[in-house]
Structure formats: C-alpha cells, structure tokens
Design a protein around this motif. Sequence first.
Motif, PDB file in Angstrom:
ATOM      1  N   GLY A 118     -52.833 -15.577 -13.562  1.00  0.00           N
ATOM      2  CA  GLY A 118     -51.620 -15.045 -12.961  1.00  0.00           C
ATOM      3  C   GLY A 118     -50.535 -16.103 -12.921  1.00  0.00           C
ATOM      4  O   GLY A 118     -50.707 -17.212 -13.398  1.00  0.00           O
ATOM      5  N   ASP A 119     -49.413 -15.739 -12.325  1.00  0.00           N
ATOM      6  CA  ASP A 119     -48.286 -16.661 -12.131  1.00  0.00           C
ATOM      7  C   ASP A 119     -47.782 -17.256 -13.445  1.00  0.00           C
ATOM      8  O   ASP A 119     -47.882 -16.663 -14.484  1.00  0.00           O
ATOM      9  CB  ASP A 119     -48.646 -17.764 -11.127  1.00  0.00           C
ATOM     10  N   ASP A 120     -47.258 -18.474 -13.343  1.00  0.00           N
ATOM     11  CA  ASP A 120     -46.666 -19.107 -14.521  1.00  0.00           C
ATOM     12  C   ASP A 120     -47.746 -19.666 -15.437  1.00  0.00           C
ATOM     13  O   ASP A 120     -48.687 -20.316 -14.995  1.00  0.00           O
ATOM     14  CB  ASP A 120     -45.726 -20.233 -14.104  1.00  0.00           C
ATOM     15  N   GLN A 123     -55.523 -12.568 -19.720  1.00  0.00           N
ATOM     16  CA  GLN A 123     -55.603 -11.354 -18.891  1.00  0.00           C
ATOM     17  C   GLN A 123     -56.062 -11.696 -17.474  1.00  0.00           C
ATOM     18  O   GLN A 123     -55.743 -11.005 -16.528  1.00  0.00           O
ATOM     19  CB  GLN A 123     -56.588 -10.339 -19.497  1.00  0.00           C
ATOM     20  N   ASN A 153     -47.386 -11.557 -19.638  1.00  0.00           N
ATOM     21  CA  ASN A 153     -46.689 -12.246 -18.557  1.00  0.00           C
ATOM     22  C   ASN A 153     -45.308 -12.677 -19.044  1.00  0.00           C
ATOM     23  O   ASN A 153     -45.199 -13.537 -19.903  1.00  0.00           O
ATOM     24  CB  ASN A 153     -47.511 -13.463 -18.112  1.00  0.00           C
ATOM     25  N   GLN A 154     -44.275 -12.092 -18.471  1.00  0.00           N
ATOM     26  CA  GLN A 154     -42.898 -12.397 -18.882  1.00  0.00           C
ATOM     27  C   GLN A 154     -42.491 -13.847 -18.579  1.00  0.00           C
ATOM     28  O   GLN A 154     -41.593 -14.383 -19.201  1.00  0.00           O
ATOM     29  CB  GLN A 154     -41.917 -11.454 -18.178  1.00  0.00           C
ATOM     30  N   ASN A 155     -43.137 -14.470 -17.591  1.00  0.00           N
ATOM     31  CA  ASN A 155     -42.793 -15.837 -17.204  1.00  0.00           C
ATOM     32  C   ASN A 155     -43.487 -16.893 -18.057  1.00  0.00           C
ATOM     33  O   ASN A 155     -43.257 -18.086 -17.873  1.00  0.00           O
ATOM     34  CB  ASN A 155     -43.160 -16.076 -15.734  1.00  0.00           C
ATOM     35  N   MET A 156     -44.343 -16.464 -18.940  1.00  0.00           N
ATOM     36  CA  MET A 156     -45.116 -17.376 -19.764  1.00  0.00           C
ATOM     37  C   MET A 156     -44.208 -18.233 -20.645  1.00  0.00           C
ATOM     38  O   MET A 156     -43.233 -17.745 -21.205  1.00  0.00           O
ATOM     39  CB  MET A 156     -46.055 -16.544 -20.646  1.00  0.00           C
TER      40      MET A 156
END
Length: 193
Positions: free
Chosen positions: A23-25, A20, A50-53
Amino acid sequence: MRGAQVIDGTNDQEIFYYLQKLGDDILLIFDRLFMGFILKYKIMYLRSINQNMKIIYCECGNCITEFGLRLWELGVDGFICGIEKEISFPKAIDKICNGDRTFPEIISDMVKSGEKEDRRRISLELTDSEYLVGMYMGKGYNTKEISGVTGLTIDSVRTLSSTMKRKIGYKGPNDLIVLNQRLSVFDVRSWAC
C-alpha cells in the motif's frame, strides 16, 4: 531509504503479485531490460495498481537517447544513467522521491527544444513486426533465417531490426537474449501494441 521494502522479482508476474499486497507510496526501480519489449501496457497496469507509484529505470553507463525518449513518452518518473557512480544515484532517487521527474540532461534538453518530435517515431512502442523480428533475433536467428520464417524481405528485416534496437536501447546481442529469456517466463506476445 529507511523503512524501504525490497522486492527482487525475476519476472513480471512476481512483481505484479507483490505490488497487489503493498500500500501507500511505492518506488519501483527497474533495470533497462526488465519488463521486455512491450512497456506501454505494463506501465499502464502498474499505474492502475497505485497512482502514487514512482517508476524509475536505471542503466549503467551513458544514456541511450531513444530508450530515454521512449520512457519519457510513457510517463515514467525517471531514467537514471551511470548508476555505477555511487554519489549521483542516491541524489537522483531523492529528487524523484521529492516529486521531480528526473531524466538525463540530453533527454530533458531534447524535450524542451522540441527535438524529440523529430525522433517521435523511434520513441514509440514497438510494432508487431519489430517485436517479431526481435523475438527471433533473441533466439539466435540471422537476418536471412528471420526473412524465411516470417515472410518479410531481407531489407524489411534489417530495417525492423534497426528500429527495434533503437527503441529498446540495444547495446549488444546479449540484450536480446536476456529479453527473450524473460519473456519466455511470461509470454505477452498476444498483446496488441
């Protein structure tokens, strides 16, 4: 990986808490037994953070086919086996970081050939009954005791036990003990699967 932040969580709550705040990748690497019997909703939750995870599972030794298929069906970014080989592990991580979905050849071949459809039943999420049997097995109950406690027939317990073991990539009795210990910290038994 330069600039990587390492989070060593001992349970789901710790991992979710730290995620939580990031941020970011994000690249998440779990051992085969982390996150317990139920993966579907936990992976959905991780993706909602996070969709980019990138979500990767790792295993020492050879690929456990049914577990690999289960991870494929759940949409994780990779399943890396043989992580004790110092050369192949970083290469697989690099491929995933560059956008490739990385799985052992046996899994990729089964998916391409359509063979996974024959095994679809055992690559899906655990049923409530399989989960229940697994929980009792992890507590050290034998087949007859599980039958008595749950009201299932001995044959049903054996069948559920066998299917559950294939789905979680069972290697030995300690697997169920470890899963049970982790689940006792974060009880998810009320989740409908």
